[in-house]
Write a protein that holds these residues in place. Sequence first.
Motif, mmCIF file in Angstrom:
data_model
loop_
_atom_site.group_PDB
_atom_site.id
_atom_site.type_symbol
_atom_site.label_atom_id
_atom_site.label_comp_id
_atom_site.label_asym_id
_atom_site.label_seq_id
_atom_site.Cartn_x
_atom_site.Cartn_y
_atom_site.Cartn_z
ATOM 1 N N GLN A 53 -25.126 -56.720 83.278
ATOM 2 C CA GLN A 53 -25.159 -55.805 84.406
ATOM 3 C C GLN A 53 -24.350 -54.560 84.097
ATOM 4 O O GLN A 53 -23.241 -54.646 83.570
ATOM 5 C CB GLN A 53 -24.619 -56.478 85.673
ATOM 6 C CG GLN A 53 -25.565 -57.537 86.237
ATOM 7 C CD GLN A 53 -25.084 -58.078 87.562
ATOM 8 O OE1 GLN A 53 -23.901 -58.033 87.873
ATOM 9 N NE2 GLN A 53 -26.007 -58.617 88.352
ATOM 10 N N THR A 59 -29.253 -54.522 86.550
ATOM 11 C CA THR A 59 -29.468 -55.515 85.498
ATOM 12 C C THR A 59 -30.201 -54.881 84.329
ATOM 13 O O THR A 59 -31.177 -54.155 84.521
ATOM 14 C CB THR A 59 -30.283 -56.699 86.042
ATOM 15 O OG1 THR A 59 -29.578 -57.311 87.119
ATOM 16 C CG2 THR A 59 -30.519 -57.736 84.945
ATOM 17 N N GLU A 88 -32.992 -60.627 87.258
ATOM 18 C CA GLU A 88 -32.905 -60.968 85.835
ATOM 19 C C GLU A 88 -34.239 -61.507 85.336
ATOM 20 O O GLU A 88 -34.745 -61.111 84.279
ATOM 21 C CB GLU A 88 -31.807 -62.009 85.607
ATOM 22 C CG GLU A 88 -30.396 -61.470 85.669
ATOM 23 C CD GLU A 88 -29.380 -62.565 85.432
ATOM 24 O OE1 GLU A 88 -29.792 -63.737 85.255
ATOM 25 O OE2 GLU A 88 -28.178 -62.267 85.432
#
Length: 378
Positions: A53, A59, A88
């Motif tokens: 991050q 992300t 993610e």
Amino acid sequence: MFCVAPPELEATMNVTKGGLVLFSANSNSSCMELSKKIAERLGVEMGKVQVYQEPDRETRVQIQESVRGKDVFIIQTVSKDVNSTIMELLIMVYACKTSCAKSVTGVIPYFPYSKQCKMRKRGSIVSKLLASMMCKAGLTHLITMDLHQKEIQGFFNIPVDNLRASPFLLQYIQEEIPDYRNAVIVAKSPASAKRAQSFAERLRLGIAVIHGEAQDAESDLVDGRHSPPMVRSAAAIHPSLEIPMLIPKEKPPITVVGDVGGRIAIIVDDIIDDVDSFLAAAETLKERGAYKIFVMATHGLLSSDAPRLIEESAIDEAAAIWVVLRPSAAAKDVVVDAHVHVFRRTCFPASRLSAENVVIVWHLSRTLQAVPRRRDQQ
């Protein structure tokens, strides 16, 4: 945060075979352990990827090896930050798609937002939205375990493998609960009756259902669309239209359908999250004469201070295949991994089952081995 295969794992494993690449989507301890065990069972090495991050909480994903023309499997477990977990996965799936992967399979033991799979008044079906996002990102196959509702599979336009954890919970009941023949399988609400019936038939046991004031908040009764509109005069809508008057809903007094007196009560469900309904069910069963109470589930989300509440309740033992602990003082020292977790009142948390019963590794590794063969046959 970085997610790169450990050097010792690379040194002991074979080079990726058959065009299969295995990625772990985050550095959560449970995800990394699950990924390593699946890689060991398949005899392949973990794919190299960085997931981290930025300072502004964005992300970023960097695939560090070629996936062109390969079958990619992305393993992602739900962490305490479920929205970051989803991003993610989506970004990694899209990165593999734009890197010309032949196929991208998501391995998600617990499908997030699965409880939001029905329309509630003016809400939305969030699991349908999430399914659309995954498909749009480039996912070609989903492997998950015990969806909250089987109908969620219909939200996807890709194949979905909905694996079952019940054989391992049944094995645990038979091997770890003394005198389980004197037990009764309990559904804590009518909505759980079908699952309880399945367990009872396989164990050759009786079934009990709790009905009344403690019924599940996700019942269709909370959906006001099934009620007449809140108007006293039909003329308020149309002069010639006759509408029946609204009859107030009244929940019946709590009732246990089935005999639990002098028996072991085993409450079965798919998710242990907010434990209030389990605690209320345990108190009711105690009042009806059950002398021991067990809770069995696939997914132990254990939100808020659920571990402490379980420890202080009438529940003697709770077992879950997969555990995700939310931040809480009572749960901060609990070890989380891919084993069946067992929580006992006397020593919380007590122990896990042996390594031979790593249910998710066993299930998923067999499924991962089968998927490339299926594609070759098509």
